[in-house]
Each structure stands twice: as structure tokens, then as C-alpha cells.
Scaffold this active site. Structure first.
Site, PDB file in Angstrom:
ATOM      1  N   CYS A  82      39.685  63.422 -78.590  1.00  0.00           N
ATOM      2  CA  CYS A  82      41.106  63.456 -78.956  1.00  0.00           C
ATOM      3  C   CYS A  82      42.002  63.955 -77.828  1.00  0.00           C
ATOM      4  O   CYS A  82      43.175  64.271 -78.047  1.00  0.00           O
ATOM      5  CB  CYS A  82      41.312  64.324 -80.190  1.00  0.00           C
ATOM      6  SG  CYS A  82      40.426  63.742 -81.645  1.00  0.00           S
ATOM      7  N   CYS A 113      39.739  65.227 -90.370  1.00  0.00           N
ATOM      8  CA  CYS A 113      38.752  65.689 -89.389  1.00  0.00           C
ATOM      9  C   CYS A 113      39.116  67.085 -88.892  1.00  0.00           C
ATOM     10  O   CYS A 113      38.269  67.981 -88.830  1.00  0.00           O
ATOM     11  CB  CYS A 113      38.673  64.708 -88.227  1.00  0.00           C
ATOM     12  SG  CYS A 113      37.381  65.106 -87.021  1.00  0.00           S
ATOM     13  N   CYS A 114      40.388  67.283 -88.544  1.00  0.00           N
ATOM     14  CA  CYS A 114      40.842  68.606 -88.099  1.00  0.00           C
ATOM     15  C   CYS A 114      40.649  69.648 -89.203  1.00  0.00           C
ATOM     16  O   CYS A 114      40.324  70.805 -88.940  1.00  0.00           O
ATOM     17  CB  CYS A 114      42.311  68.551 -87.699  1.00  0.00           C
ATOM     18  SG  CYS A 114      42.661  67.659 -86.165  1.00  0.00           S
ATOM     19  N   CYS A 148      47.368  70.004 -85.663  1.00  0.00           N
ATOM     20  CA  CYS A 148      46.064  69.804 -86.293  1.00  0.00           C
ATOM     21  C   CYS A 148      45.955  70.440 -87.660  1.00  0.00           C
ATOM     22  O   CYS A 148      44.972  70.247 -88.365  1.00  0.00           O
ATOM     23  CB  CYS A 148      44.958  70.358 -85.395  1.00  0.00           C
ATOM     24  SG  CYS A 148      45.137  72.111 -85.058  1.00  0.00           S
ATOM     25  N   CYS A 193      39.610  68.700 -78.686  1.00  0.00           N
ATOM     26  CA  CYS A 193      38.306  68.059 -78.776  1.00  0.00           C
ATOM     27  C   CYS A 193      38.226  66.901 -77.776  1.00  0.00           C
ATOM     28  O   CYS A 193      39.233  66.254 -77.477  1.00  0.00           O
ATOM     29  CB  CYS A 193      38.069  67.544 -80.192  1.00  0.00           C
ATOM     30  SG  CYS A 193      37.822  68.852 -81.413  1.00  0.00           S
TER      31      CYS A 193
END
Length: 261
Positions: free
Chosen positions: A226, A140-141, A251, A223
Site C-alpha cells: 500500500c 484490511c486496515c 486507515c 504496509c
């Protein structure tokens, strides 16, 4: 009466959250630190005609942004400031962009993830699949942060971050200057030897606009799904990817400099 007692007990049981640290040094020492930061920026500007600053819009990065935007034109013009608009940032974080524009007359450039890549991630892992494994979280990162960073740094001669050694076990040996091997350009960390208290003393001394979440127990902000508030006594980055081991809390922006396309 019973309800009142229960409410009071509930309030007492709430964990105390991180608060902005109190600076106990002298004004002269803080001014010396700020002067040294200015010298570091001037050094970077003397070496590179096009240096780009990756800002998370959190406390450390607002120190650097303020120092850049209040620098003499010969230094300021060598820098450009950008942020990664991941699509999952807090509203309070996005509000900082307007605050910078209002205060300094400067528009921070925002880089967004590729929509198709986001859709592919969601199809494979689910919208919030990053909770399921380190692999999924880093994927995702990679989509929302690393790939946009690569676009932001395309053609740059050097880049800057707001990292500090004190922030995490993964940053204990962080130098002022390092080499981004994947991109073949220098990477600078102008605040590497700053303490958290010095960061906040600078922000307060210069009345720098900051993310409103800091006042709600968030020392480090990423985010929205997170990031959580941090309790008193916890590591300042404990609220980032809190479900993971502290040894994995990067990340990909600052980990191994692996360039992704």
C-alpha cells in the site's frame, strides 16, 4: 552505441523522486522546537502515569521516540512505545526495531493482527483485495491495524501519535491534544505544528536511526503493498493508498476513533 543512448534516454525519463528536505532555519530555532517538544512530553507525563506511543517507525515517529528515550527518567518512564506489526511491512521497516534496540537499549513492543481475522479477510476479499474498493481497504486496515491498536491501548491513560498538520488535507486542523471519544482517553499529537524540514533537521542533528526507504523516495511509509515512492512535487502522503482519493487516505487509526473488537 544505440543501446547506450537508449539507456541514457531511459534514465533521463525516470521521474525525480522525493528527497529529504533541506532545513533553512537557524540552529537556535530548531533547538527551540526540540525544547518545546520536550516540554510537551513532560506535560503529558505530568498528567498520565501510563501514556502509550503508537509508532509507525517512520521519520516523525523516530523524532518522538528519540525525544522520549533521551528524556529524564521521571518523564521517560511514563511512556511505552509500541508498533503495529501488520504482517505486510517492508523489511526495511522491521529493521528499524533492531536499530532502536541497538541505539537506545529499548525494545519496542509489536502488536500483531489476529490470524483468524486475517484469514477471514482473505477469504472474503482475497489477499490483495484492498485494491478493489475503499471498503475492502478499510476492512484490511481494520484487521491488521485498528484491532491490534485497540489491544495495544487497552488500559492506557493516553496515547500519542506522530501526525502533523502539514501531512494531509485530512489533518489540517489537527490539535496538540484531542479526545479519543471511543476510548475515553486523551490523544496527543506532539509534532502537529512541525514542518517536514524540521523533522528531518532534528533527525540529522541528533543522528537518529531512520527507515532506509526514506532515502529511496518514501516520505511516508505503511504496509508494503500500500506504499510507493513519491515524485517531486507530490503530497508527502501521495504514496499511501495511491489508487484512492486523497480525501480517503486514513486507515482508521485516526479517523473518527471508531473502536472495533
Amino acid at each position: 552505441m544505440t543501446q547506450g543512448v537508449s539507456a541514457a534516454a531511459s534514465t533521463l525519463q525516470r521521474p525525480a523522486l522525493w528527497t529529504i528536505p533541506v532545513y533553512t532555519g537557524s540552529a537556535e530555532a530548531l533547538d527551540a522546537k526540540a525544547h518545546a517538544l520536550g516540554e510537551r512530553l513532560a506535560l503529558i507525563a505530568s498528567r498520565h502515569a501510563q501514556a502509550r506511543f503508537a509508532s509507525s517507525l517512520a521519520a516523525e515517529d523516530m523524532v518522538i521516540a528519540d525525544a522520549i528515550l533521551r528524556s529524564p527518567a521521571a518523564v521517560r518512564e511514563r511512556f511505552s512505545i509500541f508498533t503495529l506489526q501488520t504482517g505486510r511491512l517492508h523489511a526495511e521497516t522491521l529493521a528499524v526495531l533492531d536499530a532502536i534496540d541497538t541505539r537506545y537499549g529499548y525494545a519496542v513492543q509489536a502488536y500483531e493482527p489476529d490470524l483468524q481475522a486475517v484469514e477471514q479477510f482473505v477469504a472474503q476479499y482475497g489477499l490483495n483485495g484492498f485494491y478493489d474498493s475503499v471498503e475492502a481497504r478499510k476492512a484490511c486496515c481494520g484487521v491488521r491495524k485498528v484491532a491490534p491498536l485497540n489491544r495495544a491501548l487497552d488500559g492506557a491513560q493516553a496515547w500519542l501519535t506522530g501526525q502533523r498538520r502539514e501531512q494531509a488535507v485530512t489533518r489540517l486542523d489537527l490539535p496538540f491534544e484531542e479526545q479519543d471519544a471511543a476510548r475515553g482517553i486523551p490523544k496527543y499529537n506532539p509534532l502537529t505544528d512541525w514542518t517536514e524540514a524540521e523533522v528531518w533537521a532534528y533527525l540529522q542533528r541528533h543522528d537518529v536511526p531512520v527507515n532506509a526507504l526514506h532515502a529511496k523516495g518514501y516520505p511516508s511509509i505503511g504496509c508494503e503493498p500500500c506504499t510507493r515512492a513519491v515524485r517531486v512535487g507530490e503530497d508527502v502522503r501521495a504514496g499511501r493508498w495511491w489508487w484512492e482519493s486523497k480525501d480517503t487516505k486514513e486507515c482508521g487509526l485516526h479517523e473518527q476513533n471508531i473502536k472495533q473488537h
